[in-house]
Design a protein around this motif. Sequence first.
Motif, short mmCIF file in Angstrom:
data_model
loop_
_atom_site.label_atom_id
_atom_site.label_comp_id
_atom_site.label_asym_id
_atom_site.label_seq_id
_atom_site.Cartn_x
_atom_site.Cartn_y
_atom_site.Cartn_z
N ARG A 71 1.85 1.81 -3.55
CA ARG A 71 0.76 2.34 -4.38
C ARG A 71 0.53 3.83 -4.13
O ARG A 71 0.07 4.55 -5.02
N VAL A 114 -5.73 1.92 2.01
CA VAL A 114 -5.39 1.22 0.76
C VAL A 114 -5.12 -0.24 1.02
O VAL A 114 -5.59 -1.12 0.27
N SER A 139 0.84 -1.20 0.00
CA SER A 139 0.00 0.00 0.00
C SER A 139 0.88 1.25 0.00
O SER A 139 0.53 2.26 -0.62
N ASP A 186 -7.94 -2.59 -0.75
CA ASP A 186 -7.45 -3.42 -1.85
C ASP A 186 -8.08 -4.81 -1.82
O ASP A 186 -8.09 -5.51 -2.84
N ASP A 206 -8.18 -0.65 -11.08
CA ASP A 206 -7.42 -0.07 -9.98
C ASP A 206 -8.10 1.22 -9.56
O ASP A 206 -8.02 2.23 -10.26
N SER A 261 -2.43 -2.78 -10.70
CA SER A 261 -3.66 -3.18 -11.36
C SER A 261 -3.37 -4.33 -12.30
O SER A 261 -2.40 -4.31 -13.06
#
Length: 302
Positions: free
Chosen positions: A71, A283, A68, A287, A126, A118
Motif C-alpha cells: 500500500r 499502515v 502494508s 488498517d 481507503d 480499498s
Amino acid sequence: MPEVIYNLFVYTDGKIVTDLGFVQYNIVEDGSDEKKIEFLRARALLDHGGAYKAKVVSPEINLESYYSKHRLGTALAMFEEFFQLVNAPPDPLFAMTVVENGEVKISYSYTGSTLDLSDKTAGFVDYLVHYTSENRIDFGQMFEDDYFKAIKLLFNNGFLVSSAKLLMVFVDTVAFVEFGDEQGSFVKWLDAYTSLSSIDLEASELWEFRNGVLHMSNLHSRRVLSGKVQRLVPCVNLGATLFDKVRNEKQFDLLSLIEIIVTGVGKWVETYNVDSLKLEKFVERYDTVISDARKAYRPVAI
C-alpha cells in the motif's frame, strides 16, 4: 537490445512470508508495458514452482506487514538482493505475486504503483487514498475526522462522560498503533508524548480512570477501590487540578486533557518524519481500525 523483465513471488503460509522468488525473461519484441505485465501474470501460474527462491529468515515479515508495504509502494525493496545478483536496472518492470500454501493469488499481483486494497463493496474508505497528498499523510485531518470531531461534538453538547470515553479509546488506538498489542502501551504512549504533569496528572492514574469509565461507566477501577491510586473526576472550567484528600480524588479539567493529548499527537506524528520504516507498521495496524468517517459506501444493516 532485449529488455529483462521479472516475475517476483512472495511465498506465504498464510501468516508470514516464508520465501521470496524470481524468474527473469529476456523480451525481444517491442510492446507495451501492459502487455508485458499480462504476460508475467499469465506465466505466474507456471513460474512459481520453478522460481529461484530464498528463505526469509530475519526480520520476520507477517502477511499484514507485507500488504502494508504494498500500500505504501515499498514492497519491491524486499527483492533488492535478487536485483543486485542479476544486475537489474534501477526501475525494473515486474509483476509481484503472492503464493499462499502453493496457490497463486493473481488478484494480489503488484506491478509498481501502490496496491489499492480499498473495497467499496465492504463499505470502507481507503484512508491512504483519501488523506494522502504529495506523498504525505495528513494525520491531523485523519484523526480529526476519525475521533476528535466526535469528541468535541460530545464535549460541546455537555456529554462529558461520553467525550471522556471516546478520548480514552483514542489513546488506546494510538498506543496500539505505536506499540502493538503490548501490555502497558496506554501508559507508555502518554509518558512518551504528553506532559500530563502540567495538569498534575499521571499516566498511571489516567489508566485507572480509563478502566473504570470504559468497562463500567464509573470511576472505580480495582486499584482505585483499594486506595492505591487516586480517583479522577472529569470537570469543566476548573483551571488547576483540585485535590480532595478526604475522598482521595483529583478533579481535573477535561478540556485541558484533550488539548494535552492533541499536542501529544503532534509530537508523535513527527516521529514518522524521521523514521520512515514506522509508517509501514502504522499502515499495518491502522488498517484494522474502523471509524465513523471511514465506514461507507453502502448503508450498514442493523
